[in-house]
Enzyme design. Structure first.
Site, mmCIF file in Angstrom:
data_model
loop_
_atom_site.group_PDB
_atom_site.id
_atom_site.type_symbol
_atom_site.label_atom_id
_atom_site.label_comp_id
_atom_site.label_asym_id
_atom_site.label_seq_id
_atom_site.Cartn_x
_atom_site.Cartn_y
_atom_site.Cartn_z
ATOM 1 N N GLY A 36 -9.166 63.485 32.128
ATOM 2 C CA GLY A 36 -10.379 63.529 32.935
ATOM 3 C C GLY A 36 -10.844 62.163 33.388
ATOM 4 N N GLY A 113 -1.823 55.884 33.204
ATOM 5 C CA GLY A 113 -1.776 55.960 31.753
ATOM 6 C C GLY A 113 -0.406 55.922 31.101
ATOM 7 C CG ASP A 168 -16.969 71.275 29.282
ATOM 8 O OD1 ASP A 168 -16.315 70.297 28.817
ATOM 9 O OD2 ASP A 168 -16.737 71.756 30.401
ATOM 10 N N GLY A 468 30.972 28.865 40.538
ATOM 11 C CA GLY A 468 31.691 29.787 41.417
ATOM 12 C C GLY A 468 32.295 30.907 40.583
ATOM 13 C CG LEU A 469 32.863 34.645 42.554
ATOM 14 C CD1 LEU A 469 33.527 35.432 43.673
ATOM 15 C CD2 LEU A 469 31.923 35.532 41.745
ATOM 16 C CB SER A 470 36.386 34.442 37.041
ATOM 17 O OG SER A 470 37.634 34.310 36.411
ATOM 18 N N GLY A 473 38.517 28.395 41.450
ATOM 19 C CA GLY A 473 39.220 27.112 41.511
ATOM 20 C C GLY A 473 38.466 25.987 40.836
ATOM 21 C CE LYS A 474 34.034 28.417 37.509
ATOM 22 N NZ LYS A 474 34.719 29.619 38.037
ATOM 23 C CB SER A 542 26.776 28.178 35.793
ATOM 24 O OG SER A 542 27.545 27.494 36.747
HETATM 25 P P1 ADP Z 1 38.244 28.965 37.817
HETATM 26 O O1 ADP Z 1 38.233 27.773 36.944
HETATM 27 O O2 ADP Z 1 37.206 28.856 38.900
HETATM 28 O O3 ADP Z 1 38.170 30.267 37.107
HETATM 29 P P2 ADP Z 1 41.015 28.317 38.248
HETATM 30 O O4 ADP Z 1 40.950 26.894 38.668
HETATM 31 O O5 ADP Z 1 41.336 28.616 36.817
HETATM 32 O O6 ADP Z 1 39.605 28.987 38.630
HETATM 33 O O7 ADP Z 1 41.973 29.124 39.176
HETATM 34 C C1 ADP Z 1 41.999 28.964 40.565
HETATM 35 C C2 ADP Z 1 43.344 29.420 41.125
HETATM 36 O O8 ADP Z 1 43.264 29.321 42.536
HETATM 37 C C3 ADP Z 1 44.470 28.522 40.693
HETATM 38 O O9 ADP Z 1 45.607 29.293 40.464
HETATM 39 C C4 ADP Z 1 44.663 27.608 41.891
HETATM 40 O O10 ADP Z 1 46.011 27.151 41.999
HETATM 41 C C5 ADP Z 1 44.347 28.524 43.052
HETATM 42 N N1 ADP Z 1 43.865 27.819 44.246
HETATM 43 C C6 ADP Z 1 44.305 28.031 45.498
HETATM 44 N N2 ADP Z 1 43.696 27.215 46.389
HETATM 45 C C7 ADP Z 1 42.856 26.468 45.680
HETATM 46 C C8 ADP Z 1 41.933 25.434 46.025
HETATM 47 N N3 ADP Z 1 41.806 24.991 47.291
HETATM 48 N N4 ADP Z 1 41.195 24.890 45.032
HETATM 49 C C9 ADP Z 1 41.321 25.311 43.779
HETATM 50 N N5 ADP Z 1 42.172 26.269 43.385
HETATM 51 C C10 ADP Z 1 42.949 26.861 44.320
#
Ligand code: ADP
Length: 635
Positions: A36, A113, A168, A468-470, A473-474, A542
């Protein structure tokens, strides 16, 4: 009400004067639609005859349409209108309604509520003097009555009206009323609510709403309106408290005048009072209290003023000016209760902005201790807090602030948490106390510092933060960059999943919370290495902006280069260096970034490298070139 209209007709100035000088009571109503609540609010609005014009017009139009006359049907239509209006806004809003009687003005916060609307209730309750908790006399004290009461006590409302409605339908039975009242008082004691006024009502029939009900001669307490018109305002209590002025801005129109402006949070102040500026701890004496209408001899809680002092002490926006004999506390680590209000969970280690009074600082939740089941008050283990959950946590700030325990002062003990990216309020909190260790932290002063260590290495320390993604190329690029730096005689260190996940972070998995913690530790290690004078390269997915912003915040401006290794998901997935995408697609790997966990791309990185069109070597070269352009390789 008739004489009020008379006054409007005969002496509008006097009417306006009286109206403006009426006190304002804020209250919240808690209960479900069935209890109510709409009827109760509708009755108060209707009887006070202070409906908004459009509401009145709507009611009148409707009653014309139905060809009805007289009070009851208007009232019913009004109630329907209120209920419908609230249902439309149900997930987002607290509806604030205004009404007024001869004695007072009122703002009532009407909140949905259900359990999932805890945040709305907290919002509505945060400024309330009184909570009206509705109970259906047929159903008695329910789980949700307990939950509402717990939230009310949490937010610091001390005065509760237990509105036992629909009497009531229970034959106006005193026994029923007493049973519910006793049961409620027993529970309320456990959560520290003691100032309770129980009332037997029928909001629909108007029993004990404005006038005492002839059906319940056994009840001798106040009517609901009578109570609301005369109950002490929270402001009275605030004015009796110790003096606190959170400084909103420093007013310095010329060299001769320096005033500290803000709204007094509690207590009162007069010229000659001794004050302490916090957190600095410096003391002075109040010279003048300046307002737009001239100087004051005394000012109290709720008033906006500008203070001038006898001495030129350093006070800035966000500081708190306190009574010198009873100052606030100062600390950077606390225990607090947090109510989480965002869809995204609260994660320990993630940086948020914390606003307390007029100061905003960076805060991380270091340790959730437990969360509270709001229905049973049970304590449950917690690693994070989800939407509408309430937990007790340790909180750590990036600098000290002045505060009071929330139970002592709602103004200087309450805070909100804000998301750093979206600027949305994501949580509300109440400080309990400073952690003992917060009083004992003194940073060790060292003579050999970062500059000395960097000079010895002939380099500018910094962090190259690759994200960057797995498979983007990091690691590949990080390796090549480090080789180049090494060849140039630079001292560097590469932090990547292998050397961190197997050691320092081996206790962490891949849940969102663990990822946040993983990045936090990496960022802290990177910061220490920068302090050691090194060029640090990190190669972690990250995925979250907030964590990268946090990592950036740990080092000085110009020392952090966010490098987005920008490889589209399709490309990274085709490379699938470690076979992880295949596993994730088969559902054998949960929380994989890009598949079932988000990646938030950098918005303004220092560098973005495209690995689709360039070789790894060319990408590494771009990193070196960017460092050169920023003057990081000058030495
Ligand atoms: P991450 O560390 O981002 O997971 P990796 O470095 O382990 O990626 O793997 C990247 C893959 O992409 C490797 O096999 C690498 O040889 C290939 N690759 C192709 N082109 C490139 C580029 N321009 N820079 C970095 N890696 C590259």
């Amino acid at each position: 009400m008739a004489h009020v209209s008379d006054l409007i007709a005969t002496n509008i100035d006097e009417y306006l004067h009286q109206h403006e000088h009426k006190s304002l009571l804020r209250f919240i109503t808690c209960g479900s639609v069935d209890d109510g609540k709409s009827t109760l609010i509708g009755r108060l609005l209707y009887e006070s005859k202070m409906l908004f014009e459009d509401q009145l017009a709507a009611v009148e139009a409707d009653s014309k349409k139905w060809g009805t006359q007289g009070g009851e049907i208007d009232f019913a239509l009004l109630v329907d209108g209120l209920a419908a209006e609230r249902e439309q806004g149900i997930t987002i809003d607290v509806a604030y309604r205004f009404f007024s009687t001869d004695k007072r003005k009122f703002i009532v916060a009407d909140t949905p509520g259900h359990e999932q609307y805890t945040r709305n209730m907290i919002t509505g309750a945060s400024t309330a003097d009184v909570a009206v908790i509705l109970v259906d006399a047929r159903r008695g004290v329910l789980t949700q009555t307990r939950r509402h009461s717990y939230l009310v006590s949490l937010i610091g409302i001390r005065k509760v009206v237990l509105a036992i409605n629909k009497m009531d339908l229970m034959g106006y039975s005193e026994t029923v009323f007493r049973q519910i009242e006793d049961q409620y008082r027993e529970f309320a004691k456990q959560i520290g609510l003691t100032d309770i006024t129980a009332m037997p009502l029928s909001a629909l029939r108007g029993d004990n709403m404005l006038a005492h009900s002839e059906h319940m001669p056994w009840y001798r307490g106040p009517t609901l309106m009578g109570f609301l018109e005369t109950v002490d305002l929270d402001e009275t209590r605030r004015q009796a408290g110790t003096f606190r002025l959170p400084v909103q801005w420093v007013n310095r129109p010329n060299l001769d005048f320096r005033g500290f402006a803000g709204t007094i949070a509690s207590g009162q102040v007069k010229p000659g009072d001794r004050i302490r500026a916090q957190p600095s701890g410096r003391e002075s004496t109040v010279a003048r209290i300046v307002t737009a209408d001239g100087d004051l001899a005394v000012a109290v809680a709720g008033q906006s003023i500008t203070l001038t002092l006898d001495d030129e002490i350093d006070i800035s926006r966000g500081d708190v000016i306190s009574a010198a004999q009873a100052p606030a506390e100062v600390a950077d680590q606390f225990e607090a209760t947090i109510v989480w209000m965002a869809d995204e969970p609260m994660l320990p280690g993630r940086p948020y902005l914390l606003k307390i009074g007029t100061r905003t600082v960076t805060a991380t939740i270091t340790e959730p201790k437990y969360k509270v089941n709001v229905n049973t008050l049970e304590h449950l283990a917690a690693k994070k807090l989800d939407l509408n959950e309430i937990g007790v946590c340790n909180v750590s700030l990036d600098r000290v602030v002045a505060f009071d325990a929330y139970t002592a002062n709602r103004e200087t003990g309450g805070f909100i948490l804000i998301d750093r990216m979206s600027n949305h309020t994501v949580g509300a909190g109440m400080l309990h106390f400073a952690l003992r260790r917060a009083h004992n932290i003194h940073l060790q002063h060292v003579d050999v510092d970062k500059a000395a260590r960097a000079a010895q290495k002939h380099q500018k320390p910094c962090v190259l933060w690759l994200t960057g993604l797995s498979g983007a190329g990091k690691s590949t690029i990080a390796n090549l960059v480090e080789k180049r730096l090494h060849a140039m005689g630079k001292h560097s260190y590469l932090l990547d999943g292998d050397n961190v996940r197997h050691g320092l972070n081996r206790d962490l998995g891949f849940t969102e919370a663990d990822r946040v913690e993983n990045v936090r530790r990496v960022a802290e290690v990177a910061k220490l290495m920068v302090d050691a004078g090194l060029i640090v390269i990190t190669a972690f997915i990250s995925p979250f902006r907030a964590e990268r912003a946090m990592a950036r915040g740990l080092v000085q401006d110009g020392e952090f280069l966010e490098i987005h290794v920008d490889t589209p998901l399709e490309v990274a997935e085709t490379r699938d260096v470690k076979g992880l995408y295949r596993k994730a697609r088969r559902g054998e790997l949960a929380n994989f970034t890009g598949i079932d966990s988000p990646y938030e791309a950098p918005e303004n990185p220092e560098l973005r490298v495209n690995t689709v069109d360039a070789t790894p070597e060319a990408c590494a070269e771009q990193v070196i070139a960017r460092m050169q352009a920023l003057g990081l390789l000058d030495d």
